[in-house]
Design a protein around this motif. Structure first.
Motif, short mmCIF file in Angstrom:
data_model
loop_
_atom_site.label_atom_id
_atom_site.label_comp_id
_atom_site.label_asym_id
_atom_site.label_seq_id
_atom_site.Cartn_x
_atom_site.Cartn_y
_atom_site.Cartn_z
N ASN A 310 5.55 2.97 -3.22
CA ASN A 310 5.37 3.92 -4.32
C ASN A 310 4.61 3.31 -5.49
N MET A 311 4.87 2.04 -5.78
CA MET A 311 4.13 1.39 -6.86
C MET A 311 2.65 1.31 -6.54
N GLY A 312 2.33 1.00 -5.29
CA GLY A 312 0.93 0.97 -4.88
C GLY A 312 0.26 2.33 -5.05
N ARG A 313 0.98 3.40 -4.73
CA ARG A 313 0.42 4.74 -4.91
C ARG A 313 0.12 5.03 -6.38
N VAL A 314 1.01 4.61 -7.26
CA VAL A 314 0.78 4.84 -8.69
C VAL A 314 -0.43 4.05 -9.17
N TRP A 328 0.45 -3.55 -2.07
CA TRP A 328 0.52 -3.13 -0.66
C TRP A 328 0.45 -4.31 0.30
N GLU A 329 -0.32 -5.35 -0.07
CA GLU A 329 -0.38 -6.54 0.79
C GLU A 329 0.98 -7.24 0.84
N GLU A 330 1.74 -7.15 -0.24
CA GLU A 330 3.09 -7.70 -0.24
C GLU A 330 4.01 -6.90 0.70
N LYS A 331 3.70 -5.65 0.88
CA LYS A 331 4.51 -4.77 1.73
C LYS A 331 4.20 -4.95 3.22
#
Length: 517
Positions: A310-314, A328-331
């Motif tokens: 969700n943070m990446g989307r924001v 996202w790379e962390e995910k």
């Protein structure tokens, strides 16, 4: 489902049963039949089908919610199971009696003439006005208005442009409200409402300890409402509901809610998603950061993955593409399925493309395409192919871009996505034009290179050497001729001299020869 929303329970039940003819374990059909039976007031039968669906699909919350509301309606109607004692004398035959009475009612409804139905609707069942007002709530004013319209003789005789009389429309509305009143009376009688109100007043007393079943029911119902409001395009109501539930849960002890921290993080996630839909990106980012912090503190990898997602989307929405990439790379290590990786790689590649880092965008696009092929998802294969092709256009690898656009066009045709087909065709034409221009430019470069490689100095030297050689030969020939002329000149001089002397003798005759006699 559409019939049920229109209030046509008979057709809804017919279609639900038809969907179960070939497959008795079709979960959606079981749920629809249970919902229809519940709406018809057959709470016992509805409970049976809710249980069947729950046994088949225990992970679906809608069956658990259905079991709870059907059980609640039965308890409200007949009391708790402990207050009912069944005997072998015939109490177990209530199902067959209910079915028989239902058939009799249907026959009577079919046989009753339309005129009698109107008269019955005009008279209406004798009800307690106070009870009816409590059951209908805000709809009571609507029913009173419709009943008032029936008294206007001129109005009810008029008809609509579709041929229906106004009287039929009014009676249809009144009949529907009567049916709903009966259903609500069955589902939750007035005495049950009074009891619930008293229980609600006692529920928040600090000295009273809530039962685990009450807590679970409240949480389950609240989360269902929050999700439903968000999916129904009501983000503001969803956000308010989530904030209210968050305050309530924070005031409870961990003994009452064993997974309190996990639930609080989930609520922060719901609040953040609603804030995204409302366009409040700064607040949404803070909510998802709270979700991430709680997840890390309590070692909840699934919640960490959700928060990073969700943070990446924001970040991507507000144009901070590098932060979105880092998040996202962390995910990536937390992604479990190929489909999740497909989406993740695609979004990272899209961010790199926005940053004009085409090589990285192509790399992630190819990873997304590989994951989509492993999953067998044609739509994501289409998206990944387009991403790879766009990156190759920026890298000026037009030949590869054309190939990937053509693959994407095939996928778009396969899933019948007309809008995607049109967009890909335009991009493919542009890539083809660029590819042709690149070929022409390459041909021009090759010709220029061939001209540069040709040694014009050698030709000049050879020509100059030939001219010099020719000049040397001419000079040598001239010298030879000169020498010959010199040799020949000396002989001619002697001969000339003799000839001159002889000529002189001839020209100057002796004097006595020229004189007359």
């Amino acid at each position: 489902m559409c019939y049920l929303k229109l209030g046509d329970t008979e057709n809804s039940l017919r279609d639900a049963e038809a969907s179960l003819q070939n497959d008795k374990t079709f979960s959606k059909g079981l749920y629809q039949k249970a919902e229809t039976l519940y709406t018809m007031g057959d709470f016992e039968f509805a409970l049976v089908y809710y249980h069947r669906g729950h046994r088949l699909r225990p992970e679906l919350q809608k069956f658990r919610l259905g079991i709870q509301k059907a059980q609640e309606a039965i308890d409200n109607s007949v009391g708790s199971p402990s207050s009912v004692k069944l005997e072998n004398k015939g109490d177990l035959c209530f199902l067959s009696r209910q079915a028989e009475s239902k058939k009799v009612k249907q026959k009577l409804q079919v046989k009753a003439p339309k005129k009698d139905q109107k008269q019955q609707s005009k008279v209406g069942p004798i009800r307690n006005e106070k009870t009816e007002r409590q059951l209908l709530g805000e709809l009571y004013a609507d029913k009173a208005y419709l009943e008032k319209l029936l008294k206007d003789a001129d109005l009810i005789k008029s008809s609509t442009k579709y041929g229906m009389t106004v009287e039929d429309l009014i009676l249809g509305g009144i009949n529907y409200l009567d049916t709903r009143t009966e259903f609500w009376q069955q589902q939750k009688p007035i005495y049950a409402r009074v009891r619930d109100r008293k229980l609600m007043q006692q529920r928040w007393l600090p000295e009273r300890k809530r039962k685990p079943s009450e807590v679970a029911r409240y949480i389950l119902k609240s989360m269902e409402e929050i999700d439903m409001l968000l999916t129904s395009s009501c983000p503001e109501a969803s956000c308010k509901k989530a904030e209210h539930v968050l305050k309530t849960i924070q005031s409870w002890s961990e003994d009452e809610i064993p997974n309190k921290n996990e639930l609080i993080g989930n609520l922060y996630s719901c609040i953040g998603n609603a804030q995204i839909e409302m366009g409040q990106m700064g607040a949404a980012l803070q909510s998802h950061k709270m979700d991430l912090e709680i997840a890390r503190e309590n070692d909840l990898p699934d919640a960490v993955s959700r928060a990073l997602d969700n943070m990446g989307r924001v970040y991507a929405r507000i144009g901070k593409f590098q932060q979105a990439i880092d998040t996202w790379e962390e995910k990536i290590p937390l992604a479990k399925t190929s489909l999740e990786k497909t989406w993740l790689f695609h979004e990272i590649g899209r961010c790199y493309l926005e940053l004009d880092e085409a090589a990285e965008a192509q790399d992630y696009g190819e990873k997304s395409l590989q994951s989509a092929e492993e999953e067998g998802d044609v739509e994501w294969q289409l998206n990944a192919s387009v991403l790879v092709a766009q990156a190759q256009v920026k890298l000026q690898d037009f030949q590869s871009a054309v190939m990937n656009f053509e693959k994407a066009l095939e996928k778009a045709k396969l899933i019948h996505n007309d809008a995607a087909q049109q967009a890909i065709i335009i991009a493919l034409d542009d890539a083809n034009k660029d590819f042709i221009e690149e070929l022409r430019a390459e041909q021009r470069r090759e010709r220029l290179e061939s001209f540069r490689d040709y040694d014009y100095d050698d030709d000049y030297k050879e020509g100059e050497e030939a001219e010099n050689q020719k000049e040397r030969e001419e000079n040598k020939q001239k010298e030879t001729e000169k020498e010959e002329n010199e040799r020949n000149g000396r002989g001619e001089e002697a001969e000339g001299k003799e000839e001159t002397e002889g000529e002189k003798g001839e020209d100057y005759a002796e004097p006595h020869q020229d004189l007359p006699e």
